[in-house]
Design an enzyme around this catalytic site. Structure first.
Site, short mmCIF file in Angstrom:
data_model
loop_
_atom_site.label_atom_id
_atom_site.label_comp_id
_atom_site.label_asym_id
_atom_site.label_seq_id
_atom_site.Cartn_x
_atom_site.Cartn_y
_atom_site.Cartn_z
N GLU A 22 0.90 -1.26 -0.06
CA GLU A 22 0.06 0.13 -0.19
C GLU A 22 0.81 1.37 -0.16
O GLU A 22 0.56 2.15 -0.63
CB GLU A 22 -1.09 0.12 1.09
CG GLU A 22 -1.99 1.20 1.35
CD GLU A 22 -2.72 1.09 2.63
OE1 GLU A 22 -3.38 1.93 2.63
OE2 GLU A 22 -2.52 0.40 3.22
N ASP A 23 1.98 1.26 0.69
CA ASP A 23 2.88 2.65 0.82
C ASP A 23 4.01 2.63 0.38
O ASP A 23 4.70 3.58 0.44
CB ASP A 23 2.69 2.76 2.35
CG ASP A 23 1.61 3.13 3.07
OD1 ASP A 23 0.51 3.65 2.49
OD2 ASP A 23 1.19 2.81 4.44
#
Length: 206
Positions: free
Chosen positions: A78-79
């Site tokens: 996600e990051d």
């Protein structure tokens, strides 16, 4: 809280002495640490401390090494620039599936106005998570985020606290995690009703 991978190994060793499992957790840490290199949280601390704290919480729940490894990796897709395929290549399909499940749940935006909608949201989360361990990782993730919520803006604090109280605390209760439910509720109350929270604390400490 400054947590190291050694703290996680020490904690899981109380119920799982497998060196193979410990090595899996160390590999997950090394991979995640590299992926999150240079990233900081709102507190100014290295980002890697968040997934490590999530992993440590899961050892208190006596979760298996695969779940703990996935929790340490849970923000990589996600990051960071890491792909799910890279996670699967390095850690196998089971860990990748858990990471994917947490990533998908994290991508859902909370938009509830009434309790009935909150109940529908909880059912949707449970339905989405093909593996219950995804929900448990997400609950540990939310708990650590609530413990460090003071670094967010007041508006963000109230939004996250409201979501926690309506969605995640009841989920923890449904899964029989009463201590986690109680802490989530207490932390949520602190940010939703700060004046009352301070007053109650003063009364309890007198």
């Amino acid at each position: 809280m400054a947590v190291s991978v050694d703290d996680i190994i020490k904690s899981i060793a109380r119920y799982d002495n497998s060196e193979t499992h410990h090595e899996l957790i160390r590999r997950a840490y090394n991979f995640s640490n590299l992926a999150h290199d240079g990233q900081l949280r709102k507190s100014g601390e290295p980002f890697i401390l968040h997934p490590l704290n999530v992993g440590l919480i899961l050892t208190h729940l006596k979760m298996d090494a695969t779940t703990i490894a996935a929790s340490i990796l849970h923000d990589t897709v996600e990051d960071t620039a890491t792909s799910l395929a890279e996670v699967e290549k390095n850690f196998g399909p089971e860990v990748a599936a858990l990471v994917d499940g947490v990533t998908k749940i994290s991508g859902i935006r909370f938009q509830k106005k009434e309790e009935q909608q909150a109940e529908s949201f909880r059912k949707m989360l449970l339905a989405m998570a093909k593996d219950l361990r995804v929900i448990i990782i997400k609950l540990a993730d939310r708990l650590h985020n609530m413990r460090t919520l003071t670094h967010m803006t007041e508006e963000k604090q109230r939004l996250i606290a409201s979501e926690t109280l309506d969605i995640y605390a009841p989920l923890a209760n449904r899964l029989g995690m009463s201590w986690l439910k109680i802490e989530l509720e207490d932390l949520s109350f602190r940010y939703l009703h700060p004046a009352t929270y301070i007053r109650i604390n003063k009364l309890l400490n007198t």
